[in-house]
Design a protein around this motif. Structure first.
Motif, PDB file in Angstrom:
ATOM      1  N   UNK A 149       0.839  -1.130   0.024  1.00 26.22           N
ATOM      2  CA  UNK A 149      -0.030   0.106   0.064  1.00 26.22           C
ATOM      3  C   UNK A 149       0.966   1.263  -0.036  1.00 26.22           C
ATOM      4  N   UNK A 150       2.162   1.057  -0.047  1.00 30.25           N
ATOM      5  CA  UNK A 150       2.967   2.381   0.343  1.00 30.25           C
ATOM      6  C   UNK A 150       3.981   2.567  -1.092  1.00 30.25           C
ATOM      7  N   UNK A 151       3.511   2.239  -2.010  1.00 33.14           N
ATOM      8  CA  UNK A 151       4.749   2.197  -3.295  1.00 33.14           C
ATOM      9  C   UNK A 151       4.575   3.612  -3.762  1.00 33.14           C
ATOM     10  N   UNK A 152       3.562   4.208  -3.516  1.00 39.61           N
ATOM     11  CA  UNK A 152       3.342   5.529  -4.609  1.00 39.61           C
ATOM     12  C   UNK A 152       3.438   7.152  -3.884  1.00 39.61           C
ATOM     13  N   UNK A 190      -6.372  12.439  -9.988  1.00 41.31           N
ATOM     14  CA  UNK A 190      -6.110  10.977 -10.032  1.00 41.31           C
ATOM     15  C   UNK A 190      -5.376  10.542  -9.023  1.00 41.31           C
ATOM     16  N   UNK A 191      -4.266  11.852  -8.552  1.00 38.88           N
ATOM     17  CA  UNK A 191      -3.380  11.600  -7.586  1.00 38.88           C
ATOM     18  C   UNK A 191      -4.060  11.279  -6.131  1.00 38.88           C
ATOM     19  N   UNK A 229      -5.334   8.213  -1.566  1.00 40.40           N
ATOM     20  CA  UNK A 229      -6.252   8.209  -0.698  1.00 40.40           C
ATOM     21  C   UNK A 229      -6.340   6.485  -0.072  1.00 40.40           C
ATOM     22  N   UNK A 230      -6.164   6.011  -1.052  1.00 44.23           N
ATOM     23  CA  UNK A 230      -6.171   4.284  -0.970  1.00 44.23           C
ATOM     24  C   UNK A 230      -5.095   4.130  -0.124  1.00 44.23           C
ATOM     25  N   UNK A 231      -3.974   4.463  -0.495  1.00 43.33           N
ATOM     26  CA  UNK A 231      -2.723   4.218   0.205  1.00 43.33           C
ATOM     27  C   UNK A 231      -2.710   4.880   1.302  1.00 43.33           C
ATOM     28  N   UNK A 232      -2.963   6.084   1.662  1.00 38.16           N
ATOM     29  CA  UNK A 232      -3.074   6.604   3.168  1.00 38.16           C
ATOM     30  C   UNK A 232      -4.065   5.867   3.934  1.00 38.16           C
ATOM     31  N   UNK A 233      -5.141   5.584   3.546  1.00 42.06           N
ATOM     32  CA  UNK A 233      -6.148   4.893   4.469  1.00 42.06           C
ATOM     33  C   UNK A 233      -6.057   3.162   4.559  1.00 42.06           C
ATOM     34  N   UNK A 278     -14.896   6.340   1.103  1.00 42.69           N
ATOM     35  CA  UNK A 278     -14.185   6.337   2.384  1.00 42.69           C
ATOM     36  C   UNK A 278     -14.582   7.436   3.375  1.00 42.69           C
ATOM     37  N   UNK A 279     -14.884   7.270   4.439  1.00 46.94           N
ATOM     38  CA  UNK A 279     -15.609   8.174   5.356  1.00 46.94           C
ATOM     39  C   UNK A 279     -14.567   8.331   6.593  1.00 46.94           C
TER      40      UNK A 279
END
Lengths: 114, 149
Positions: free
Chosen positions: B28-31, B91-92, B97-101, B108-109
């Motif tokens: 989840x932390x690649x980018x 897009x960013x 947000x997917x990586x962050x969360x 996502x709430x």
């Protein structure tokens, strides 16, 4: 372990089942392919309707969930399927219970019918 | 195996982990750059309720996003306490947000800077009265007991 698909399970579903069984040793695992319901949505249309394995609903009963809140349970499943998510899996609807919770749910929701 | 890695921030000790574990924990932390992480962190704490969705409340572009918006609209959250981001416009943000969360799907709430969940969790909490309780607890909506019946 039932699978409600219009044909035999595709590679994504097979991989999901294998990974979740290994990870969770569930007493119950139901995977329902709901991709057909979403194939007309904008995001799917742009992918040519998707590959038929984009949206699933998963019900799991496993005591691997004990002591974990819902977010933790979902993250456990998501992290096991990260490869699938990076390859076209678009959405996963999750219902996660421990065996105790499942029994309690059953008891509470069948009472009214007696 | 890597469950704890997912729940805690990845410290700058990547060099100490064996490569195979590195690869798994970096799923989840690649980018996500530090700059993006900081921006998103600011975004989720700027308002008491923050929703990342596909489309807008007026025109949701996904059934799951539409569901969460509808649920939240039941509470009459004051606009100054509620911010909605359309990830399809950025897009960013959508990947960030997917990586962050550490959560691969949208919607996502967030409530008070804390990740609450996606569509399943929001719906379940709504049905159990837990979402209302959470919003009351954080002063987003007045407590039901305070209004005259």
């Amino acid at each position: 372990m039932a699978s409600d698909t219009m044909g035999s399970p595709g590679p994504v579903e097979i991989a999901m089942r294998e990974k979740l069984v290994t990870l969770l040793q569930p007493s119950k695992l139901i995977i329902i392919n709901e991709s057909q319901l979403h194939r007309h949505h904008a995001a799917m249309r742009s992918q040519g309707g998707g590959n038929g394995e984009t949206h699933f609903a998963v019900q799991v009963i496993s005591d691997a969930f004990k002591g974990k809140n819902t977010v933790q349970r979902h993250r456990l499943i998501y992290s096991a399927l990260s490869e699938e998510f990076s390859q076209g899996l678009h959405a996963l609807s999750l219902n996660t219970k421990t065996s105790e919770e499942a029994q309690r749910y059953q008891a509470e929701n069948c009472q009214g019918r007696e | 195996m890597f469950q704890s890695a997912l729940r805690t921030p990845l410290r700058s000790t990547g060099a100490l982990f064996p490569l195979s574990r590195c690869l798994k924990s970096q799923t989840f932390r690649r980018f996500l750059s530090q700059e993006s992480r900081t921006k998103i962190q600011a975004a989720v704490t700027e308002y008491p309720v923050v929703l990342f969705m596909k489309g807008s409340p007026e025109q949701p572009m996904c059934g799951f996003s539409r569901g969460v918006v509808k649920i939240l609209s039941a509470f009459d959250i004051p606009p100054e306490k509620f911010k909605i981001y359309n990830v399809l416009e950025d897009v960013e943000l959508r990947t960030g947000i997917k990586e962050f969360s550490e959560w691969p799907t949208i919607p996502q709430l967030y409530v008070n800077g804390e990740f609450v969940g996606g569509s399943d969790i929001a719906l379940s909490m709504f049905q159990l009265g837990e979402l209302e309780a959470l919003l009351e607890q954080h002063g987003v909506i007045p407590k039901a007991s305070e209004s005259p019946s």
